[in-house]
Design an enzyme around this catalytic site. Structure first.
Site, mmCIF file in Angstrom:
data_model
loop_
_atom_site.group_PDB
_atom_site.id
_atom_site.type_symbol
_atom_site.label_atom_id
_atom_site.label_comp_id
_atom_site.label_asym_id
_atom_site.label_seq_id
_atom_site.Cartn_x
_atom_site.Cartn_y
_atom_site.Cartn_z
ATOM 1 N N GLU A 38 0.821 -1.078 0.017
ATOM 2 C CA GLU A 38 0.093 -0.126 -0.189
ATOM 3 C C GLU A 38 0.798 1.164 0.022
ATOM 4 O O GLU A 38 2.142 1.120 0.551
ATOM 5 C CB GLU A 38 -1.031 0.073 1.387
ATOM 6 C CG GLU A 38 -2.103 -1.241 1.153
ATOM 7 C CD GLU A 38 -2.787 -1.111 2.206
ATOM 8 O OE1 GLU A 38 -4.134 -1.230 1.975
ATOM 9 O OE2 GLU A 38 -2.631 -1.001 3.489
ATOM 10 N N CYS A 70 3.558 8.701 0.999
ATOM 11 C CA CYS A 70 4.213 7.947 1.804
ATOM 12 C C CYS A 70 4.420 6.575 0.926
ATOM 13 O O CYS A 70 3.420 5.968 0.576
ATOM 14 C CB CYS A 70 3.410 7.619 3.051
ATOM 15 S SG CYS A 70 4.082 6.404 4.314
ATOM 16 N N CYS A 91 7.164 -6.990 6.039
ATOM 17 C CA CYS A 91 8.321 -6.478 6.649
ATOM 18 C C CYS A 91 8.789 -7.174 7.724
ATOM 19 O O CYS A 91 8.033 -8.400 8.174
ATOM 20 C CB CYS A 91 7.751 -5.206 7.448
ATOM 21 S SG CYS A 91 9.220 -4.356 8.450
ATOM 22 N N CYS A 145 7.972 -5.176 14.586
ATOM 23 C CA CYS A 145 7.523 -4.515 15.431
ATOM 24 C C CYS A 145 6.166 -4.799 16.076
ATOM 25 O O CYS A 145 5.244 -4.975 15.158
ATOM 26 C CB CYS A 145 7.428 -3.057 15.346
ATOM 27 S SG CYS A 145 9.272 -2.663 14.572
ATOM 28 N N CYS A 186 2.677 -2.995 14.745
ATOM 29 C CA CYS A 186 2.813 -2.472 13.515
ATOM 30 C C CYS A 186 1.843 -3.612 12.700
ATOM 31 O O CYS A 186 2.270 -4.671 12.866
ATOM 32 C CB CYS A 186 3.918 -2.227 12.945
ATOM 33 S SG CYS A 186 4.059 -1.563 11.371
ATOM 34 N N GLY A 229 7.500 -1.977 5.111
ATOM 35 C CA GLY A 229 8.919 -2.495 4.737
ATOM 36 C C GLY A 229 9.964 -1.814 5.615
ATOM 37 O O GLY A 229 9.688 -0.475 6.270
ATOM 38 N N SER A 267 12.374 6.805 7.032
ATOM 39 C CA SER A 267 12.077 6.219 8.448
ATOM 40 C C SER A 267 12.587 5.020 8.574
ATOM 41 O O SER A 267 12.202 4.140 8.073
ATOM 42 C CB SER A 267 10.683 6.463 8.684
ATOM 43 O OG SER A 267 10.473 5.966 9.847
ATOM 44 N N SER A 295 12.939 5.253 14.541
ATOM 45 C CA SER A 295 11.955 4.808 15.340
ATOM 46 C C SER A 295 12.456 4.485 16.484
ATOM 47 O O SER A 295 13.128 3.374 16.663
ATOM 48 C CB SER A 295 11.285 3.737 14.715
ATOM 49 O OG SER A 295 10.503 4.256 13.372
ATOM 50 N N LEU A 296 12.229 5.037 17.633
ATOM 51 C CA LEU A 296 12.742 4.897 19.034
ATOM 52 C C LEU A 296 11.754 4.047 19.662
ATOM 53 O O LEU A 296 12.277 2.820 20.387
ATOM 54 C CB LEU A 296 13.044 6.246 19.657
ATOM 55 C CG LEU A 296 14.023 6.521 20.861
ATOM 56 C CD1 LEU A 296 15.465 5.793 20.349
ATOM 57 C CD2 LEU A 296 14.102 7.732 21.419
ATOM 58 N N HIS A 297 10.665 4.385 20.166
ATOM 59 C CA HIS A 297 9.707 3.697 20.789
ATOM 60 C C HIS A 297 9.825 3.604 22.289
ATOM 61 O O HIS A 297 9.067 3.136 22.951
ATOM 62 C CB HIS A 297 9.164 2.632 20.151
ATOM 63 C CG HIS A 297 8.786 2.953 18.662
ATOM 64 N ND1 HIS A 297 8.247 4.105 18.066
ATOM 65 C CD2 HIS A 297 9.114 2.164 17.574
ATOM 66 C CE1 HIS A 297 8.228 4.029 16.834
ATOM 67 N NE2 HIS A 297 8.667 2.844 16.493
ATOM 68 N N ASN A 337 -2.131 4.057 16.399
ATOM 69 C CA ASN A 337 -3.065 4.057 15.321
ATOM 70 C C ASN A 337 -3.517 2.292 15.644
ATOM 71 O O ASN A 337 -2.750 1.302 15.412
ATOM 72 C CB ASN A 337 -2.542 4.271 13.973
ATOM 73 C CG ASN A 337 -2.318 5.831 13.772
ATOM 74 O OD1 ASN A 337 -2.998 6.624 14.256
ATOM 75 N ND2 ASN A 337 -1.098 5.906 13.114
ATOM 76 N N CYS A 380 0.163 5.765 10.112
ATOM 77 C CA CYS A 380 1.445 5.040 10.307
ATOM 78 C C CYS A 380 1.108 3.753 10.918
ATOM 79 O O CYS A 380 0.242 3.454 11.952
ATOM 80 C CB CYS A 380 2.165 5.846 11.457
ATOM 81 S SG CYS A 380 2.862 7.292 10.817
HETATM 82 N N1 SAH Z 1 10.234 0.571 9.102
HETATM 83 C C1 SAH Z 1 10.241 1.889 9.086
HETATM 84 C C2 SAH Z 1 8.946 2.636 8.477
HETATM 85 C C3 SAH Z 1 7.829 1.998 9.261
HETATM 86 S S1 SAH Z 1 6.439 2.884 9.443
HETATM 87 C C4 SAH Z 1 10.360 2.254 10.725
HETATM 88 O O1 SAH Z 1 10.590 1.314 11.445
HETATM 89 O O2 SAH Z 1 10.669 3.270 10.863
HETATM 90 C C5 SAH Z 1 6.686 4.477 9.945
HETATM 91 C C6 SAH Z 1 6.450 4.823 11.630
HETATM 92 O O3 SAH Z 1 5.105 4.280 12.038
HETATM 93 C C7 SAH Z 1 7.504 4.169 12.516
HETATM 94 O O4 SAH Z 1 7.861 5.026 13.207
HETATM 95 C C8 SAH Z 1 6.761 2.966 13.012
HETATM 96 O O5 SAH Z 1 7.187 2.406 14.361
HETATM 97 C C9 SAH Z 1 5.296 3.617 12.971
HETATM 98 N N2 SAH Z 1 4.083 2.748 13.461
HETATM 99 C C10 SAH Z 1 3.985 1.674 13.178
HETATM 100 N N3 SAH Z 1 3.058 0.814 13.747
HETATM 101 C C11 SAH Z 1 2.299 1.955 14.241
HETATM 102 C C12 SAH Z 1 0.815 2.082 15.145
HETATM 103 N N4 SAH Z 1 0.152 1.150 14.969
HETATM 104 N N5 SAH Z 1 0.535 3.285 15.188
HETATM 105 C C13 SAH Z 1 1.394 4.390 15.243
HETATM 106 N N6 SAH Z 1 2.644 4.438 14.648
HETATM 107 C C14 SAH Z 1 3.012 3.173 13.953
#
Ligand code: SAH
Length: 346
Positions: free
Chosen positions: A89, A102, A109, A113, A116, A158, A190, A213-215, A289, A332
């Site tokens: 997508e 985007c 992927c 994570c 996601c 991805g 990203s 992406s830190l989290h 999300n 996202c």
């Molecule tokens: N693989 C890359 C790009 C992925 S998506 C990465 O990891 O950065 C872009 C961002 O959306 C990333 O920071 C990812 O962690 C975040 N993301 C993934 N799932 C999400 C969700 N359910 N809600 C909000 N952000 C999310």
């Protein structure tokens, strides 16, 4: 048949071998990127024999639009299917005068994570350069001719740094004046944060904006949320990120998905302050999300406000992302290889 957009040099060399002057390559680029041609026949200033040869040897489109959805906020999402049946997508976002896209870099992927949608079924393969550029063109086609794409984020399905060799030529098409002409400052990659690949990126001549992406503010929690962190660790990741800033001069962005009861406590906010206060960085907080099948919760407005207040009081440069496109699962982390698109939520 090859993809016409598999690399700038591929087409240039092909034209040269046939004795065509270099300006034919520029004319082709104008037709594809500016005039938004959909077939070689439209390219009226190219000799007919060249158009025929091109049609015999190259494909301009290799995807089929399986599904197109539009949300009331102007966000549009395309589900594309490639020749081998793989699906991805990609999304067009409208915000004031901004027209951002985007794009995805892999079918699925491998990063896993836990919050996601994109990695729920693992990874099938890397997208080719042509397939990455084709997403840009498909999305550009959704705009009226007077509107141009202004921003590009590589935040779809991805892990971009796991497919750098195919991604970089695609981003050069996006960046080049004869391509989409999107400034490198408005192109963001990203990444889950692969230090070795970040160092490779730093060593390249063209520097795009990097979002990491830190989290989580510590390794134990990050490894729970982002399993590949087990073999990476925050120390090496931050060192690579710092090096990218030193070399590129581009301020880094760190992304932080805010998950209720998981990484949204005061202690996590203080941990982030400790980690980022001496770094020239922007912290982009993305309230979770929802993803069908996962049980994480989006924090309440009050919890988000509290988290934000700690970061802002400490002087961190923060941005809380407004949700766009979530009604059509285009926000996202919601992109997937959906076979049956969910109906728009209201
Ligand atoms: N693989 C890359 C790009 C992925 S998506 C990465 O990891 O950065 C872009 C961002 O959306 C990333 O920071 C990812 O962690 C975040 N993301 C993934 N799932 C999400 C969700 N359910 N809600 C909000 N952000 C999310």
């Amino acid at each position: 048949m090859r993809h016409l957009l598999s690399g700038e040099q591929v087409l240039a060399d092909w034209l040269k071998r046939r004795g065509y002057p270099a300006y034919r390559n520029r004319q082709l680029a104008t037709w594809i990127f500016r005039k938004r041609a959909t077939c070689f026949d439209e390219m009226s200033n190219l000799p007919a024999v060249l158009r025929e040869e091109l049609a015999e040897q190259f494909r301009l489109w290799t995807s089929e639009v399986v599904c197109q959805q539009r949300a009331s906020d102007g966000t549009e999402k395309l589900l594309l299917q490639w020749l081998d049946g793989g699906r991805i997508e990609c999304v067009l976002l409208r915000d004031g005068i901004r027209r951002s896209i985007c794009i995805s870099t892999q079918v699925g992927c491998a990063m896993g994570c836990v919050f996601c949608a994109s990695g729920l079924d693992g990874v099938d393969r890397n997208l080719t350069t042509g397939e990455i550029v084709e997403q840009m063109l498909r999305l550009q086609h959704l705009l009226p001719e007077r509107e141009r794409l202004s921003h590009l984020v590589v935040m779809g399905m991805g892990e971009p740094l796991a497919n750098l060799d195919n991604l970089m030529p695609a981003l050069e098409f996006a960046n080049r004046k004869s391509g989409l002409g999107i400034s490198s400052r408005r192109i963001t990659i990203s990444t889950v944060g692969i230090p070795r690949a970040i160092r490779r990126l730093a060593a390249r001549p063209s520097h795009f904006h990097l979002a990491v992406s830190l989290h989580a503010p510590d390794d134990a929690l990050r490894t729970q949320l982002v399993p590949v962190n087990r073999n990476i660790g925050l120390e090496d990741l931050l060192a690579a990120a710092d090096q990218y800033f030193d070399v590129s001069g581009r301020r880094l962005t760190f992304e932080y998905v805010l998950l209720a009861g998981v990484n949204d406590r005061d202690s996590h906010a203080h941990g982030l302050v400790g980690m980022l206060k001496n770094r020239p960085a922007l912290l982009n907080v993305i309230p979770y999300n929802p993803v069908a099948g996962l049980t994480f919760q989006t924090p309440s407005a009050a919890a988000i406000k509290r988290f934000r207040a700690i970061l802002e009081t400490a002087g961190l440069n923060v941005h809380f992302r407004r949700r766009k496109g979530d009604r059509i699962d285009a926000a996202c982390g919601q992109l997937r290889r959906s076979t049956t698109p969910s109906p728009p939520r209201s």
